[in-house]
Design an enzyme around this catalytic site. Structure first.
Site, short mmCIF file in Angstrom:
data_model
loop_
_atom_site.label_atom_id
_atom_site.label_comp_id
_atom_site.label_asym_id
_atom_site.label_seq_id
_atom_site.Cartn_x
_atom_site.Cartn_y
_atom_site.Cartn_z
CG HIS A 277 -7.41 7.50 0.24
ND1 HIS A 277 -7.76 6.17 0.06
CD2 HIS A 277 -7.48 8.07 -1.00
CE1 HIS A 277 -8.01 5.94 -1.22
NE2 HIS A 277 -7.86 7.08 -1.88
CB CYS B 285 -0.91 0.00 1.23
SG CYS B 285 -1.87 1.52 1.39
#
Length: 353
Positions: free
Chosen positions: A182, A70
């Site tokens: 996010h 990630c």
């Protein structure tokens, strides 16, 4: 709050927002990155009176990497964020709009072409890969709001920017490309069609502010999901999506920076409770889009009314609401769930921990 500005290997800006004044962000991004892509081109649609961005470089953006790879987890060789963080904001590596201009040729016909000037940023809500916005503490949500406030004010001052949009996409059903919690911020070089339509309706409304009148009519009614001293969350009477909730402050303000400290503090527990109610509906992580509607930079600020639109395309535990022929081709929405029933379901939903 400590605010630290640094830069990534290709020159993009990275901004840390920390609670502690001694937070250390001396780590340097040592990746060998390609040059930043040129800004998209904007093409005008004369039939719809709208601008469409064509950003070919976004075809190569990172798509659903494993948790071990990630790019939003901190301090990894491949990470966009080289040190540990509370909240981090950085320029998108694959932006829809930017100030890195190229050459733009006209395409003929009745269309026009101009540079896609603007800026796109990624907002990392937490360094915890397995968290969600609904699981954040009130203090953490408050720090995210500080980031939204900072970025809205700064991006609004950039030349050519007409509107700033803070939003979150959650869930593979929505089309996310990174599962880490996010959001994004778009600084548009035009006022978006939805905002123009709402402001047009507000300008035609008589007797008061249209948004305030909508809120007044909803408060205390059957479509309210949750409320506190400063905010009300309700399902709109003409909801387009199976589960759609609008969150309004009780005071008209044009954008996030205009909220008082009391209003910002009151937002966190109400909003996260609504998110957890969504997850509790069917016992699954609900896909959703969360969209802040803010006033444009240079007009309509007296008519606009900051509010957050939250909606999910899941209509049942194993069913999604697809935007098919009527919705996608004609813009004519057909909702599968009565808004009053959706509000009741959300009020009755178990609030997940």
């Amino acid at each position: 709050m400590k605010r630290t500005i640094t830069h990534l290997a290709d020159g993009r800006e990275l901004i840390y927002f920390d609670r502690r004044d001694d937070a250390d962000h001396s780590a340097i991004d040592q990746r060998d990155l390609p040059p930043r892509p040129l800004a998209s081109e904007l093409r005008y649609d004369p039939l719809m009176d709208e601008w469409v961005a064509v950003a070919r470089h976004r075809q190569t953006r990172t798509h659903l990497p494993s948790a071990d790879e990630c790019p939003l987890c901190p301090a990894k060789p491949w990470s966009e964020i080289p040190s540990q963080y509370d909240v981090a904001v950085f320029e998108n590596r694959f932006p829809s709009f930017s100030f890195d201009l190229g050459e733009y040729e006209q395409v003929g016909g009745l269309s026009q072409v101009r540079p896609g000037v603007g800026r796109c940023e990624v907002v990392c809500f937490t360094s915890d890969h397995n968290a969600s916005f609904g699981s954040l503490s009130d203090d953490q949500v408050g720090l995210v709001m500080e980031a939204w406030t900072d970025r809205t004010a700064e991006l609004s001052s950039l030349p050519g920017v007409e509107q700033v949009f803070c939003f979150e996409n959650r869930g593979p059903e929505i089309g996310i490309t990174l599962p880490h919690p996010h959001g994004q911020i778009y600084a548009y070089p035009y006022v978006t069609p939805r905002t123009k339509q709402m402001l047009g309706a507000a300008a035609r409304h008589t007797g008061g502010n249209l948004f305030a009148d909508v809120l007044s009519a909803e408060r205390g009614g059957p479509r309210v999901v949750a409320a506190n001293e400063h905010w009300t969350a309700f399902v709109p009477a003409a909801a387009r999506y199976p589960f759609e909730v609008h969150l309004y402050p009780h005071r008209q303000v044009p954008d996030i920076p205009a909220l008082s400290s009391e209003e910002r503090a009151a937002f966190a527990p109400l909003y996260t409770s609504v998110l957890r109610r969504l997850d509790g509906l069917f016992g699954v992580a609900m896909p959703y889009i969360s969209a802040w509607h803010q006033a444009p930079v240079s007009f309509g600020r007296d008519l606009a009314y900051l509010h957050l639109q939250l909606f999910s395309i899941r209509r049942a535990p194993n069913k999604l609401k697809y935007l098919a022929g009527s919705e996608s081709a004609m813009g004519g929405f057909v909702n599968d769930i009565l808004p009053e029933e959706a509000a009741r379901m959300l009020r009755d939903a178990q609030i997940t921990s």
